[in-house]
Design a protein around this motif. Structure first.
Motif, mmCIF file in Angstrom:
data_model
loop_
_atom_site.group_PDB
_atom_site.id
_atom_site.type_symbol
_atom_site.label_atom_id
_atom_site.label_comp_id
_atom_site.label_asym_id
_atom_site.label_seq_id
_atom_site.Cartn_x
_atom_site.Cartn_y
_atom_site.Cartn_z
ATOM 1 N N PHE A 267 -3.999 10.644 6.060
ATOM 2 C CA PHE A 267 -3.889 12.058 5.929
ATOM 3 C C PHE A 267 -3.150 12.598 7.008
ATOM 4 C CE2 PHE A 267 -5.462 16.339 5.971
ATOM 5 C CZ PHE A 267 -5.709 16.609 4.815
ATOM 6 N N PHE A 268 -3.649 12.387 8.200
ATOM 7 C CA PHE A 268 -2.996 13.104 9.458
ATOM 8 C C PHE A 268 -1.469 12.669 9.536
ATOM 9 C CE2 PHE A 268 -7.026 14.074 10.705
ATOM 10 C CZ PHE A 268 -7.065 15.466 11.147
ATOM 11 N N TYR A 269 -1.146 11.547 9.096
ATOM 12 C CA TYR A 269 0.389 11.097 9.087
ATOM 13 C C TYR A 269 1.095 11.868 7.785
ATOM 14 C CZ TYR A 269 4.644 8.556 7.881
ATOM 15 O OH TYR A 269 6.070 8.203 7.606
ATOM 16 N N LEU A 270 0.641 12.049 6.846
ATOM 17 C CA LEU A 270 1.201 12.882 5.726
ATOM 18 C C LEU A 270 1.392 14.135 6.201
ATOM 19 C CD1 LEU A 270 -0.198 10.917 2.653
ATOM 20 C CD2 LEU A 270 2.116 10.876 3.573
ATOM 21 N N LYS A 271 0.119 14.789 6.737
ATOM 22 C CA LYS A 271 0.166 16.356 7.098
ATOM 23 C C LYS A 271 1.162 16.342 8.165
ATOM 24 C CE LYS A 271 -3.095 19.530 8.967
ATOM 25 N NZ LYS A 271 -4.475 19.757 9.474
ATOM 26 N N GLN A 272 1.548 15.558 9.097
ATOM 27 C CA GLN A 272 2.356 15.846 9.976
ATOM 28 C C GLN A 272 3.856 15.501 9.480
ATOM 29 O OE1 GLN A 272 2.555 12.815 13.123
ATOM 30 N NE2 GLN A 272 3.894 14.341 14.549
ATOM 31 N N ARG A 273 4.081 14.485 8.699
ATOM 32 C CA ARG A 273 5.320 14.369 7.953
ATOM 33 C C ARG A 273 5.745 15.299 6.920
ATOM 34 N NH1 ARG A 273 10.129 12.164 7.710
ATOM 35 N NH2 ARG A 273 10.338 10.150 6.946
ATOM 36 N N PHE A 274 4.900 15.778 6.056
ATOM 37 C CA PHE A 274 5.176 16.806 5.179
ATOM 38 C C PHE A 274 4.070 17.885 5.160
ATOM 39 C CE2 PHE A 274 5.991 12.235 3.495
ATOM 40 C CZ PHE A 274 7.430 12.601 3.306
ATOM 41 N N TRP B 17 0.291 19.918 0.578
ATOM 42 C CA TRP B 17 -1.032 19.650 0.852
ATOM 43 C C TRP B 17 -1.722 18.772 -0.176
ATOM 44 C CZ3 TRP B 17 -3.974 20.904 -3.323
ATOM 45 C CH2 TRP B 17 -3.415 21.814 -4.218
ATOM 46 N N TYR B 18 -1.085 18.899 -1.370
ATOM 47 C CA TYR B 18 -1.795 18.046 -2.406
ATOM 48 C C TYR B 18 -1.326 16.352 -2.237
ATOM 49 C CZ TYR B 18 3.000 19.096 -4.332
ATOM 50 O OH TYR B 18 4.058 19.110 -4.558
ATOM 51 N N LEU B 19 0.006 16.270 -1.591
ATOM 52 C CA LEU B 19 0.310 14.921 -1.254
ATOM 53 C C LEU B 19 -0.793 14.195 -0.110
ATOM 54 C CD1 LEU B 19 2.248 12.419 -1.496
ATOM 55 C CD2 LEU B 19 3.701 13.718 0.436
ATOM 56 N N ARG B 20 -0.936 14.921 0.807
ATOM 57 C CA ARG B 20 -1.992 14.311 1.725
ATOM 58 C C ARG B 20 -3.186 13.977 1.213
ATOM 59 N NH1 ARG B 20 -0.250 19.018 4.469
ATOM 60 N NH2 ARG B 20 -1.618 20.756 4.281
ATOM 61 N N ASN B 21 -3.704 14.919 0.361
ATOM 62 C CA ASN B 21 -5.010 14.951 -0.151
ATOM 63 C C ASN B 21 -5.084 13.515 -1.152
ATOM 64 O OD1 ASN B 21 -7.875 15.486 -0.784
ATOM 65 N ND2 ASN B 21 -6.643 16.447 -2.709
#
Length: 189
Positions: A101-108, A112-116
């Protein structure tokens, strides 16, 4: 994260885990799907909402407390092998969920729906495979264990997608409402 939020989040998390551990023992209408598949995805939703609002360290601290709080009741709510399988799967998958989640939050940051959904789907696959292999491998035929795991994972994917509006409402919209309200109060001063 204040102490009250920390404790309440850990308690909710533990309650979801205990309920899932108890209900995974019961198939739905004689299928390979269990009731545990219906409530366990809520634990990922809760961690993702917390991950959107708080730091990785705060979320991992809440996760660890939830694990400790869920372990003893799970032993009494479920068979010992199910409780152990849950703890093993839980430790791996929930921590993985937070990191992804934190990786995707930082990268993209804007997606928001991708990280979730992405973090949850990856970590729930790991969770499902670990759990069903430990919990049922030597008690049921291997084909049945795989069918149970795949049925369980299919429902988890569907529920993850259904949880997306809840994540948006509590994590994204809630954060934006707070920012808007705080900004309006600041501007009026």
């Amino acid at each position: 994260m204040n102490t009250q939020t920390f404790i309440l989040s850990a308690l909710w998390f533990a309650l979801i885990i205990v309920l899932a551990n108890f209900s995974v023992q019961y198939p739905i209408f004689g299928t390979h799907l269990t009731y545990g598949a219906l409530c366990y995805p809520l634990s990922f939703l809760l961690m993702n909402i917390l991950s959107e609002k708080y730091s990785k360290d705060q979320v991992l601290r809440t996760l660890r407390l939830g694990l400790v709080l869920a372990f003893i009741p799970s032993i009494f709510a479920a068979e010992f092998r199910i409780a152990c399988a849950s703890v093993c799967a839980f430790c791996c998958s929930q921590i993985l969920d937070v990191y992804v989640f934190f990786y995707l939050k930082q990268r993209f940051p804007k997606i928001w729906y991708l990280r979730n959904n992405g973090a949850t789907m990856v970590s729930q696959l790991v969770d499902t495979m670990i759990f069903f292999h430990i919990a049922f491998l030597f008690t049921k035929p291997y084909e049945e264990v795989i069918l149970m795991a795949l049925s369980d994972y299919a429902i988890k994917i569907i529920l993850t997608l259904c949880n997306t509006p809840l994540f948006w409402n509590f994590a994204i919209r809630g954060k934006n409402l707070y920012k808007t309200t705080f900004a309006n109060k600041k501007d009026s001063v």
